[in-house]
Motif scaffolding. Structure first.
Motif, PDB file in Angstrom:
ATOM      1  N   UNK A 140      36.733   6.774  14.217  1.00 34.57           N
ATOM      2  CA  UNK A 140      36.295   7.939  14.267  1.00 34.57           C
ATOM      3  C   UNK A 140      37.010   8.705  14.053  1.00 34.57           C
ATOM      4  N   UNK A 141      37.571   8.769  12.617  1.00 33.83           N
ATOM      5  CA  UNK A 141      37.680   9.804  11.878  1.00 33.83           C
ATOM      6  C   UNK A 141      36.133  10.955  11.678  1.00 33.83           C
ATOM      7  N   UNK A 142      35.711   9.872  11.029  1.00 28.64           N
ATOM      8  CA  UNK A 142      34.159  10.156  10.442  1.00 28.64           C
ATOM      9  C   UNK A 142      33.744  11.462  11.680  1.00 28.64           C
ATOM     10  N   UNK A 143      33.308  10.400  12.785  1.00 32.62           N
ATOM     11  CA  UNK A 143      32.552  11.043  13.939  1.00 32.62           C
ATOM     12  C   UNK A 143      33.201  12.190  14.505  1.00 32.62           C
ATOM     13  N   UNK A 144      34.435  12.625  14.358  1.00 32.61           N
ATOM     14  CA  UNK A 144      35.148  13.683  14.645  1.00 32.61           C
ATOM     15  C   UNK A 144      35.205  14.966  13.157  1.00 32.61           C
ATOM     16  N   UNK A 145      34.799  14.504  12.179  1.00 37.11           N
ATOM     17  CA  UNK A 145      34.893  15.269  11.432  1.00 37.11           C
ATOM     18  C   UNK A 145      33.174  15.988  11.017  1.00 37.11           C
ATOM     19  N   UNK A 146      32.804  15.286  12.016  1.00 37.77           N
ATOM     20  CA  UNK A 146      30.595  15.541  11.918  1.00 37.77           C
ATOM     21  C   UNK A 146      30.769  16.221  13.088  1.00 37.77           C
ATOM     22  N   UNK A 147      31.607  16.459  14.231  1.00 41.85           N
ATOM     23  CA  UNK A 147      31.468  17.676  15.753  1.00 41.85           C
ATOM     24  C   UNK A 147      31.792  18.497  14.853  1.00 41.85           C
ATOM     25  N   UNK A 148      33.355  18.392  14.431  1.00 40.07           N
ATOM     26  CA  UNK A 148      33.777  19.881  13.911  1.00 40.07           C
ATOM     27  C   UNK A 148      33.441  21.125  13.210  1.00 40.07           C
ATOM     28  N   UNK A 149      32.210  20.393  12.355  1.00 38.73           N
ATOM     29  CA  UNK A 149      31.551  20.255  11.064  1.00 38.73           C
ATOM     30  C   UNK A 149      30.193  20.933  12.422  1.00 38.73           C
ATOM     31  N   UNK A 150      29.674  20.471  12.793  1.00 41.25           N
ATOM     32  CA  UNK A 150      28.671  20.683  13.500  1.00 41.25           C
ATOM     33  C   UNK A 150      28.797  22.008  14.757  1.00 41.25           C
ATOM     34  N   UNK A 151      29.582  21.492  15.590  1.00 48.53           N
ATOM     35  CA  UNK A 151      29.956  22.359  16.313  1.00 48.53           C
ATOM     36  C   UNK A 151      30.924  23.777  16.300  1.00 48.53           C
ATOM     37  N   UNK A 152      31.902  23.935  15.794  1.00 47.68           N
ATOM     38  CA  UNK A 152      33.257  24.979  15.747  1.00 47.68           C
ATOM     39  C   UNK A 152      33.541  25.447  14.212  1.00 47.68           C
ATOM     40  N   UNK A 153      31.829  24.582  13.198  1.00 47.22           N
ATOM     41  CA  UNK A 153      32.068  25.360  11.676  1.00 47.22           C
ATOM     42  C   UNK A 153      33.224  24.827  11.221  1.00 47.22           C
ATOM     43  N   UNK A 154      33.963  24.114  11.431  1.00 47.42           N
ATOM     44  CA  UNK A 154      35.268  22.975  10.715  1.00 47.42           C
ATOM     45  C   UNK A 154      35.296  22.878  10.017  1.00 47.42           C
ATOM     46  N   UNK A 155      35.407  22.178   9.007  1.00 43.54           N
ATOM     47  CA  UNK A 155      35.557  21.172   7.581  1.00 43.54           C
ATOM     48  C   UNK A 155      36.511  20.679   7.701  1.00 43.54           C
ATOM     49  N   UNK A 156      36.350  19.302   7.839  1.00 38.46           N
ATOM     50  CA  UNK A 156      37.109  18.326   7.421  1.00 38.46           C
ATOM     51  C   UNK A 156      37.694  17.569   6.925  1.00 38.46           C
ATOM     52  N   UNK A 157      38.951  17.000   6.682  1.00 41.03           N
ATOM     53  CA  UNK A 157      39.131  15.919   5.394  1.00 41.03           C
ATOM     54  C   UNK A 157      39.739  15.380   6.002  1.00 41.03           C
ATOM     55  N   UNK A 158      39.611  13.685   5.853  1.00 45.25           N
ATOM     56  CA  UNK A 158      41.053  12.529   6.552  1.00 45.25           C
ATOM     57  C   UNK A 158      42.344  12.686   5.446  1.00 45.25           C
ATOM     58  N   UNK A 159      43.626  12.547   5.700  1.00 44.38           N
ATOM     59  CA  UNK A 159      44.608  12.395   5.445  1.00 44.38           C
ATOM     60  C   UNK A 159      44.995  10.763   5.977  1.00 44.38           C
TER      61      UNK A 159
END
Length: 320
Positions: A140-159
């Motif tokens: 689910x982590x890459x899916x969340x990162x994709x959603x946040x970047x595409x819809x909310x302009x938030x650059x995500x990173x896994x910890x």
């Protein structure tokens, strides 16, 4: 044949005969009309306003939806997926804690039924089994990162918490690290002169986000997972609890009560189409970052240290 279409009885009949298999309300309605045609015809005639099969199905779907909360209070075996449209209905003898354990262990491969002709003028009861592959939480982590970047302009990173030092011993880092973090550039799209002015004024140019991700949240783990998100998001501007499935109206009620006290938002992650994920409850913003906690996390975990390096580079260059 009984001329009355007893919706509650029919719902129980279909679902209990197909335990763990998931149906849309429309699929249940289609099944009812084709298996109990006389009762369906009597309902149409008695209504005075239902003129065709499509309207009858819409009415049954609406009645199933309006009666669902009361039925679930009476029948703990009747479960639904909440926070997702369309809602899915299923029957299970498992406790909610057992459901969570199964889904987290990967044992919970379920079957979903769909009626391919549900939008036709005269839908049929033909259903197609769709085996839904149970993913792991890590999927689910890459899916969340994709959603946040595409819809909310938030650059995500896994910890990855496994990269932590654990110098405090067993349990020393419990509920310390979020699963995913994010960085939002508040100056994106602004005129360079405005960006420079903001930099010189030391005004806010960035917001940091924290996400705790789960496969399933229901009444058995709602409070625990929420407070886990509270704990490991204490440093960030925004904290979110993310799940692929929220199950049960009481679950959402409890989470909304906790939100009123703590401000951690909720995201339902669409596993099939991540950009279609939904922010169910927007997180309440904390105006200030907790830099002391950021420092501890950076000391303890290499992934978080790399994230802080990106934050520093942004402040220096403006690039993400």
């Amino acid at each position: 044949m009984n001329a009355k279409l007893d919706l509650k009885k029919r719902v129980i009949e279909l679902l209990s005969a197909n335990p763990e298999k998931r149906f849309k309300a429309r699929d249940i309605a289609v099944w009812m009309t084709e298996n109990y045609p006389e009762a369906a015809a009597a309902k149409m005639q008695k209504s005075g306003f239902i003129e065709n099969q499509a309207q009858l199905l819409n009415q049954i779907v609406a009645e199933i939806g309006s009666n669902r909360p009361q039925w679930q209070k009476q029948l703990p075996q009747l479960r639904t997926t909440d926070g997702v449209r369309p809602r899915l209905f299923y029957w299970t003898e498992k406790s909610e804690a057992e459901e969570v354990a199964d889904i987290e262990s990967g044992r919970n491969l379920f079957v979903e039924f769909g009626a391919p002709a549900e939008h036709a003028a005269e839908p049929t009861a033909t259903v197609v089994e769709k085996k839904v592959v149970r993913r792991s939480e890590h999927d689910l982590y890459p899916m969340l990162i994709e959603f946040m970047e595409s819809e909310h302009n938030v650059r995500g990173q896994r910890i990855d918490e496994k990269k932590s030092s654990n110098k405090y011993g067993s349990g020393g880092n419990k509920w310390l690290f979020p699963d995913v973090v994010g960085m939002e550039n508040l100056t994106d799209g602004l005129h360079p002169e405005v960006v420079t002015a903001i930099r010189e004024s030391r005004d806010t140019r960035i917001r940091l986000w924290s996400f705790e991700v789960k496969l399933l949240i229901n009444r058995s783990n709602a409070r625990e997972t929420y407070f886990q998100a509270v704990s490991n998001s204490s440093w960030a501007n925004f904290g979110y609890l993310v799940a692929a499935n929220f199950e049960g109206a009481e679950t959402m009620k409890e989470l909304r009560i906790l939100y009123a006290m703590h401000g951690i938002g909720l995201i339902r992650l669409d596993e099939e189409n991540p950009p279609e994920s939904q922010v169910l409850v927007p997180a309440r913003e904390r105006p200030d970052l907790e830099w002391a906690m950021c420092s501890r996390l950076a000391v303890e975990n290499k992934d978080f240290q790399q994230f802080m390096t990106k934050v520093r580079q942004f402040f220096q260059t403006g690039d993400m």
